[in-house]
Design a protein around this motif. Structure first.
Motif, mmCIF file in Angstrom:
data_model
loop_
_atom_site.group_PDB
_atom_site.id
_atom_site.type_symbol
_atom_site.label_atom_id
_atom_site.label_comp_id
_atom_site.label_asym_id
_atom_site.label_seq_id
_atom_site.Cartn_x
_atom_site.Cartn_y
_atom_site.Cartn_z
ATOM 1 N N CYS A 41 0.777 -1.148 -0.039
ATOM 2 C CA CYS A 41 0.293 0.079 -0.087
ATOM 3 C C CYS A 41 0.757 1.162 0.010
ATOM 4 C CB CYS A 41 -1.030 -0.104 1.203
ATOM 5 S SG CYS A 41 -0.290 0.080 2.672
ATOM 6 N N HIS A 42 2.192 1.123 0.215
ATOM 7 C CA HIS A 42 2.945 2.263 -0.084
ATOM 8 C C HIS A 42 3.731 2.085 -1.393
ATOM 9 C CE1 HIS A 42 2.402 2.198 4.206
ATOM 10 N NE2 HIS A 42 2.606 3.482 4.122
ATOM 11 N N GLY A 43 3.273 1.255 -2.150
ATOM 12 C CA GLY A 43 4.196 1.039 -3.527
ATOM 13 C C GLY A 43 3.578 1.910 -4.842
ATOM 14 N N LEU A 44 3.934 1.323 -5.866
ATOM 15 C CA LEU A 44 3.776 2.055 -7.103
ATOM 16 C C LEU A 44 2.335 2.669 -7.338
ATOM 17 C CD1 LEU A 44 4.928 3.126 -9.785
ATOM 18 C CD2 LEU A 44 4.448 0.746 -10.761
ATOM 19 N N SER A 45 1.384 1.765 -6.728
ATOM 20 C CA SER A 45 0.009 2.353 -7.233
ATOM 21 C C SER A 45 -0.150 3.879 -6.385
ATOM 22 C CB SER A 45 -1.179 1.435 -7.032
ATOM 23 O OG SER A 45 -1.768 1.560 -6.029
ATOM 24 N N HIS A 46 0.314 3.806 -5.080
ATOM 25 C CA HIS A 46 0.278 4.892 -4.262
ATOM 26 C C HIS A 46 1.061 5.873 -4.895
ATOM 27 C CE1 HIS A 46 0.743 7.563 -0.767
ATOM 28 N NE2 HIS A 46 1.975 7.119 -0.554
ATOM 29 N N TRP A 47 2.282 5.520 -5.312
ATOM 30 C CA TRP A 47 2.981 6.641 -5.933
ATOM 31 C C TRP A 47 2.201 7.503 -6.997
ATOM 32 C CZ3 TRP A 47 8.108 3.442 -7.021
ATOM 33 C CH2 TRP A 47 8.394 2.966 -5.829
ATOM 34 N N ASN A 48 1.567 6.513 -8.041
ATOM 35 C CA ASN A 48 0.832 7.172 -8.957
ATOM 36 C C ASN A 48 -0.296 8.082 -8.443
ATOM 37 O OD1 ASN A 48 2.231 5.950 -11.025
ATOM 38 N ND2 ASN A 48 1.041 3.977 -10.832
ATOM 39 N N THR A 49 -0.975 7.618 -7.278
ATOM 40 C CA THR A 49 -1.995 8.488 -6.666
ATOM 41 C C THR A 49 -1.497 9.804 -6.348
ATOM 42 O OG1 THR A 49 -3.243 6.483 -6.259
ATOM 43 C CG2 THR A 49 -3.987 8.654 -5.339
ATOM 44 N N VAL A 50 -0.477 9.667 -5.568
ATOM 45 C CA VAL A 50 0.155 10.992 -5.209
ATOM 46 C C VAL A 50 0.377 11.769 -6.084
ATOM 47 C CG1 VAL A 50 2.237 11.917 -3.828
ATOM 48 C CG2 VAL A 50 1.293 9.746 -2.996
ATOM 49 N N ALA A 51 0.880 11.443 -7.342
ATOM 50 C CA ALA A 51 1.429 12.178 -8.455
ATOM 51 C C ALA A 51 0.063 12.801 -9.125
ATOM 52 C CB ALA A 51 2.010 11.242 -9.545
ATOM 53 N N ALA A 52 -0.863 11.908 -9.169
ATOM 54 C CA ALA A 52 -2.278 12.618 -9.662
ATOM 55 C C ALA A 52 -2.728 13.845 -8.777
ATOM 56 C CB ALA A 52 -3.367 11.654 -9.769
ATOM 57 N N HIS A 53 -2.787 13.668 -7.519
ATOM 58 C CA HIS A 53 -2.778 14.628 -6.627
ATOM 59 C C HIS A 53 -1.950 15.924 -6.788
ATOM 60 C CE1 HIS A 53 -6.083 12.727 -4.665
ATOM 61 N NE2 HIS A 53 -5.270 11.986 -4.021
ATOM 62 N N GLY A 54 -0.906 15.600 -7.085
ATOM 63 C CA GLY A 54 0.171 16.607 -7.442
ATOM 64 C C GLY A 54 0.098 17.512 -8.480
ATOM 65 N N ARG A 55 -0.460 16.744 -9.586
ATOM 66 C CA ARG A 55 -0.954 17.468 -10.768
ATOM 67 C C ARG A 55 -1.896 18.561 -10.696
ATOM 68 N NH1 ARG A 55 0.140 12.804 -13.412
ATOM 69 N NH2 ARG A 55 -1.757 12.102 -13.422
ATOM 70 N N THR A 56 -2.918 18.173 -9.789
ATOM 71 C CA THR A 56 -4.088 18.976 -9.512
ATOM 72 C C THR A 56 -3.587 20.075 -8.728
ATOM 73 O OG1 THR A 56 -5.476 16.807 -9.553
ATOM 74 C CG2 THR A 56 -6.400 18.799 -8.494
#
Ligand SMILES: [Fe+2]
Length: 164
Positions: free
Chosen positions: A19-34
């Protein structure tokens, strides 16, 4: 960015699917874009934070040194490879080092990084309290996104965790 992510995955500790792996990183990146868009912050910086901050975790459990390890790892790169200035590289290392035990900072971009990470707490069933977020955009996302919806996105993983 793809080449950077591939290198991070190669260098990542054995762990990258939890739950701290790649799919979490992708979600953090999506929030980062917004957040970068609405707060007019450096989107590249937030993106790099998303992929670096948890990449040196040794497990999904308590691992208090993973932030400092990520920071040290950031500093093994050259600024050219990260496509940022030396100063930004040091700021990125700071953001990684203190992302769990936050240090006082007035740096809006670093605060936004920490918001992006915190906004994904729904994946482990924690309701994000807007009070603990720094940026107005993150507060708005937290208020607008009911926990059920957040959990939905991560439902398969949450179900797996509950089964264990
Ligand atoms: Fe994280």
């Amino acid at each position: 960015m793809q080449a950077i992510i591939e290198q991070i995955l190669k260098d990542a500790t054995a762990f990258q699917n939890g739950c701290h792996g790649l799919s979490h990183w992708n979600t953090v990146a999506a929030h980062g874009r917004t957040i970068a868009l609405y707060e007019e912050l450096d989107a590249w910086f937030l993106r790099l934070f998303a992929y670096f901050h948890d990449c040196q975790r040794l497990s999904d459990g308590r691992d208090p040194e993973h932030g400092p390890r990520a920071a040290d790892y950031v500093m093994t790169w050259t600024p050219e490879a990260l496509e940022m200035s030396e100063d930004d590289q040091r700021r990125l290392a700071f953001a990684c080092r203190y992302h769990t035990h936050e240090r006082q900072t007035d740096d809006k971009t670093i605060r936004a990084c920490w918001d992006c990470d915190r906004l994904d707490l729904g994946r482990v069933g924690i309701v994000v309290n807007p009070k603990f977020l720094f940026t107005e955009t993150a507060k708005r996302i937290a208020r607008d996104k009911p926990l059920a919806q957040v959990q939905d996105a991560h439902a398969p993983r949450i179900r797996r965790r509950l089964r264990r």
